[in-house]
Motif scaffolding. Structure first.
Motif, PDB file in Angstrom:
ATOM      1  N   ILE A 102      31.599  10.514  36.131  1.00 26.02           N
ATOM      2  CA  ILE A 102      32.614   9.730  36.837  1.00 26.02           C
ATOM      3  C   ILE A 102      32.709   8.350  36.186  1.00 26.02           C
ATOM      4  CG2 ILE A 102      32.379  10.946  39.042  1.00 26.02           C
ATOM      5  CD1 ILE A 102      30.618   8.650  40.040  1.00 26.02           C
ATOM      6  N   ASN A 103      33.698   7.599  36.572  1.00 24.85           N
ATOM      7  CA  ASN A 103      33.911   6.259  36.033  1.00 24.85           C
ATOM      8  C   ASN A 103      32.636   5.421  36.188  1.00 24.85           C
ATOM      9  OD1 ASN A 103      34.674   3.343  36.252  1.00 24.85           O
ATOM     10  ND2 ASN A 103      36.694   4.165  35.762  1.00 24.85           N
ATOM     11  N   VAL A 150      28.048  15.064  41.613  1.00 23.58           N
ATOM     12  CA  VAL A 150      27.911  14.251  40.405  1.00 23.58           C
ATOM     13  C   VAL A 150      26.472  13.785  40.255  1.00 23.58           C
ATOM     14  CG1 VAL A 150      30.296  13.430  40.412  1.00 23.58           C
ATOM     15  CG2 VAL A 150      28.560  12.095  41.544  1.00 23.58           C
TER      16      VAL A 150
END
Length: 71
Positions: free
Chosen positions: A42-43, A35
């Motif tokens: 992502i969150n 990521v």
């Protein structure tokens, strides 16, 4: 290595559990997830919890249902 900052690309493993401890997602049996922080992959609360951490550090993030997958 310097602490994690916005824009860094990370390889990470994670385990997602429900409040009762049931595991519903776990990357530890396979390849780590790649990521890039700040790229909305992502969150955002999870990203926020990673900023400033040291590479290799273990982090526990508790997200309220309304900020995660819902109730």
């Amino acid at each position: 290595m310097p602490p994690v900052t916005d824009g860094d690309t990370l390889l990470l493993h994670f385990t997602s559990t429900r409040p009762d401890g049931e595991i519903f997602e776990d990357t530890r049996s396979g390849e780590p997830v790649r990521v890039t922080l700040g790229a909305n992959q992502i969150n955002p609360l999870f990203e926020e919890a990673l900023i400033g951490r040291e590479p290799g550090e273990t982090v526990t993030v508790v997200l309220p249902p309304e900020k995660a997958y819902g109730k």
